[in-house]
Design a protein around this motif. Structure first.
Motif, mmCIF file in Angstrom:
data_model
loop_
_atom_site.group_PDB
_atom_site.id
_atom_site.type_symbol
_atom_site.label_atom_id
_atom_site.label_comp_id
_atom_site.label_asym_id
_atom_site.label_seq_id
_atom_site.Cartn_x
_atom_site.Cartn_y
_atom_site.Cartn_z
ATOM 1 N N LEU A 213 -7.156 7.287 -4.717
ATOM 2 C CA LEU A 213 -6.874 5.958 -4.561
ATOM 3 C C LEU A 213 -7.713 5.462 -3.451
ATOM 4 N N ALA A 214 -8.368 5.851 -2.338
ATOM 5 C CA ALA A 214 -9.086 5.379 -1.340
ATOM 6 C C ALA A 214 -10.437 5.301 -1.902
ATOM 7 N N SER B 111 -4.559 12.917 -4.493
ATOM 8 C CA SER B 111 -4.205 11.414 -5.420
ATOM 9 C C SER B 111 -4.402 10.364 -4.254
ATOM 10 N N ASN B 112 -4.227 10.574 -2.979
ATOM 11 C CA ASN B 112 -4.422 9.531 -2.056
ATOM 12 C C ASN B 112 -5.834 9.331 -1.916
ATOM 13 N N HIS C 230 1.499 9.446 -4.977
ATOM 14 C CA HIS C 230 1.276 10.979 -4.452
ATOM 15 C C HIS C 230 2.464 11.701 -5.231
ATOM 16 N N PHE D 261 -5.630 -0.796 2.355
ATOM 17 C CA PHE D 261 -5.440 0.115 1.562
ATOM 18 C C PHE D 261 -6.162 1.570 1.513
ATOM 19 N N ASN E 6 -4.661 5.251 2.794
ATOM 20 C CA ASN E 6 -4.650 6.292 2.048
ATOM 21 C C ASN E 6 -5.384 7.421 2.341
ATOM 22 N N ALA F 268 0.967 4.197 -2.740
ATOM 23 C CA ALA F 268 0.348 5.534 -2.186
ATOM 24 C C ALA F 268 1.476 6.478 -2.412
ATOM 25 N N THR G 117 0.834 -1.082 -0.002
ATOM 26 C CA THR G 117 -0.061 0.057 0.235
ATOM 27 C C THR G 117 0.876 1.309 0.052
ATOM 28 N N LEU H 91 -3.019 9.129 4.575
ATOM 29 C CA LEU H 91 -2.117 10.078 4.111
ATOM 30 C C LEU H 91 -2.775 11.452 3.588
ATOM 31 N N PHE H 92 -4.020 11.336 3.274
ATOM 32 C CA PHE H 92 -4.766 12.326 2.636
ATOM 33 C C PHE H 92 -4.835 13.364 3.800
#
Length: 216
Positions: A103-104, A99-100, A26, A132, A136, A22, A18, A139-140
Motif C-alpha cells: 500500500l505504501a 500488504s501494508n 492487512h 497514508f 503503512n 490499512a 488510512t 504498520l509494516f
C-alpha cells in the motif's frame, strides 16, 4: 508509536481513513493467504472480506486516536489445517505486513506521478498520501517486531524448538500489558522508537528513489 501519530487535529480524518484501509487490507491478506494454503477458517467466519466493519475493532480504532496505537480484530487461523504447515504459517504471518508495504509503495507511486504531472502542492490529496505512506510503513515495521502477538513473533516461533516455545508461553499472556508499558512510558524511546527512527526513513526513501528513477 506515539511519535508517529502526533498529527494536527485537522489531519485526524486522514489518519482514520488510512487506518481503516490499512487494517482491512492487512487482515484480508492474512485470510486470503491462509485460504491459499488450505485453511478456510477465516473465510467461514466472514473475514475474507474488504469490508472494514468486518476487521476493525472499535476500541482498537479509538485507541489509535486517543493513545497513538491500536489494533484490528485478529484474523482466525488454524495453523494445523495449513498445507506445508511451517511455510504456510510464515507466509500467512508475512502477508499482513507485506500488504501494508505494498500500500505504501502504490501510494508513493501515485504521489510521485502527481508531482511529475502537476508539481508539488500542499493539497488535500498530497497531505492524505503523505500520511497514508507513513502509517503503512509504520504498520509494516511494527507488525514485524518479534513480540507477541505481532506477526513477527508468529514468524519467529516457527524457527524455535518446541522447548523454547513452551518457555515463551507464560510471557504471551502478559504481552499486552508489557506492550502498554513500553508504548506509553519513556521505555518507548529505548525500544520501539529507535526501530522506527532507523527503518521508516530508509524504507520511504528507497521507495521514493525507485519512482524517481522510473518517472524522472
Amino acid at each position: 508509536m506515539p511519535s508517529f501519530f502526533a498529527y494536527p487535529l485537522e489531519m485526524l480524518p486522514y489518519v482514520v481513513v488510512t487506518i481503516l484501509i490499512a487494517f482491512t487490507i492487512h487482515e484480508w491478506a492474512h485470510a486470503l493467504t491462509a485460504l491459499a494454503f488450505g485453511d478456510d477458517t477465516a473465510k467461514k467466519q466472514g473475514r475474507l472480506s474488504l469490508n472494514p466493519l468486518v476487521h476493525v475493532d472499535l476500541i482498537g480504532l479509538l485507541m489509535i486516536v486517543i493513545a497513538g496505537f491500536g489494533w484490528a480484530k485478529p484474523t482466525p487461523v488454524n495453523r494445523y489445517k495449513l498445507k506445508k504447515r511451517r511455510l504456510g504459517s510464515i507466509c500467512v504471518s508475512l502477508a499482513g505486513p507485506l500488504s501494508n508495504l505494498l500500500l505504501a509503495f502504490i501510494a508513493t507511486g501515485i504521489m510521485m506521478l502527481l508531482v511529475k504531472q502537476y508539481g508539488y502542492s500542499d493539497s488535500i490529496w498530497m497531505n492524505f498520501l503523505g500520511i497514508f505512506i507513513q502509517l503503512n510503513v509504520v504498520l509494516f515495521i511494527f507488525n514485524l517486531i518479534p513480540f507477541p502477538p505481532l506477526d513477527g513473533y508468529q514468524i519467529l516461533t516457527e524457527f524455535l524448538p518446541m522447548r523454547f516455545r513452551a518457555k515463551l508461553q507464560p510471557i504471551e499472556q502478559y504481552a499486552f500489558l508489557i506492550f502498554l508499558i513500553i508504548a506509553l512510558t519513556p521505555l518507548y524511546n529505548l525500544t520501539i522508537g529507535p526501530i522506527f527512527n532507523f527503518f521508516i526513513p530508509k524504507i520511504t526513501q528507497t521507495i521514493q528513489h525507485f519512482f524517481l528513477f522510473l518517472f524522472f
